[in-house]
Design an enzyme around this catalytic site. Sequence first.
Site, PDB file in Angstrom:
ATOM      1  N   GLY A  87       6.071  -0.955  -1.529  1.00  0.00           N
ATOM      2  CA  GLY A  87       4.819  -1.678  -1.317  1.00  0.00           C
ATOM      3  C   GLY A  87       3.833  -1.476  -2.446  1.00  0.00           C
ATOM      4  O   GLY A  87       3.151  -2.419  -2.870  1.00  0.00           O
ATOM      5  N   ASP A  88       3.770  -0.256  -2.953  1.00  0.00           N
ATOM      6  CA  ASP A  88       2.897   0.039  -4.094  1.00  0.00           C
ATOM      7  C   ASP A  88       3.365  -0.729  -5.328  1.00  0.00           C
ATOM      8  O   ASP A  88       2.553  -1.220  -6.118  1.00  0.00           O
ATOM      9  CB  ASP A  88       2.891   1.540  -4.393  1.00  0.00           C
ATOM     10  CG  ASP A  88       2.607   2.380  -3.164  1.00  0.00           C
ATOM     11  OD1 ASP A  88       1.771   1.961  -2.342  1.00  0.00           O
ATOM     12  OD2 ASP A  88       3.233   3.450  -3.014  1.00  0.00           O
TER      13      ASP A  88
END
Length: 301
Positions: A250-251
Amino acid sequence: MINTITLNPSLDYIVKVNNFKVDELNRSVGEQIYAGGKGINVSIVLKNLGVENTALGYVAGFTGDEILRQIKEHDVDCDFVKLENGLSRINVKLKSDGETEINGSGPDITEEDLKSLYRKISKLGKGDFLILSGSIPKSIPDDIYENIMKALLYSGVEFIVDATKDLLLNVLKYRPFLIKPNHHELAEMFNVEIKGDEDIIKYAKKLQEMGAKNVLISMAGDGAILITENGEALKRDVPKGTLKNSVGAGDSMVAGFLAGYLKNHDIKEAFKMGVATGSASAFSEELATEKEVNELLAKMN
């Protein structure tokens, strides 16, 4: 300039044990130690994609020194506040038949420490991006993200926020450029059951109505949905690949989105780059490299 903030970074200690047994001596068959924290992940992936940036936050003790050493190994500029007392936390992740995590609490952060961080971000201005992501230590006020954005409200800084529930909801009135909850967090924010893409679009648009400019919803293997600033709903499937590690995916999507946007300010191309970068990290044991991202981009329409 791009800046990330990680308020509660960690050393993540990954231990693999075959057939782990409670109350017995277990011997590891594999170990890894790496600097953890959502903002740190974003910084490393941005640098991997050729985007210069500075990582901000707090570190303390010998664990904090190791966090800084590892970040600098990736050639990321660091401007962390070094705390006089305590230790940056160690998070233990035990992988055996299942996966067990023990997360440390981190050092106490004083009022003076907070002022030190505000002094650093006060230098930011028009054209800069500030990425706020991850959890906050118990010693920091719950409205820290809100206060940071409020302090820079008229500076021209653009904000990207990747946080959960109230941490995210409370900053929407400051019009962040991008927010990136996942579909589980979206359901939690509105206390609803998400049954499909229509529900995701419906509630993502509610976040937009509350102030967010662009809303990016990650859905793991089901791809991602973007609500653009003009209200258009876009969906992208993830490219084909073998899931090896979901940590940091996600990052990486946030980093890829911003890296793509900075090229020519094309929001659709940014979305494509974000999905490719998130997938590249998911298909690798480590965070995405530019080569891995480009290989996936070549397979996407």
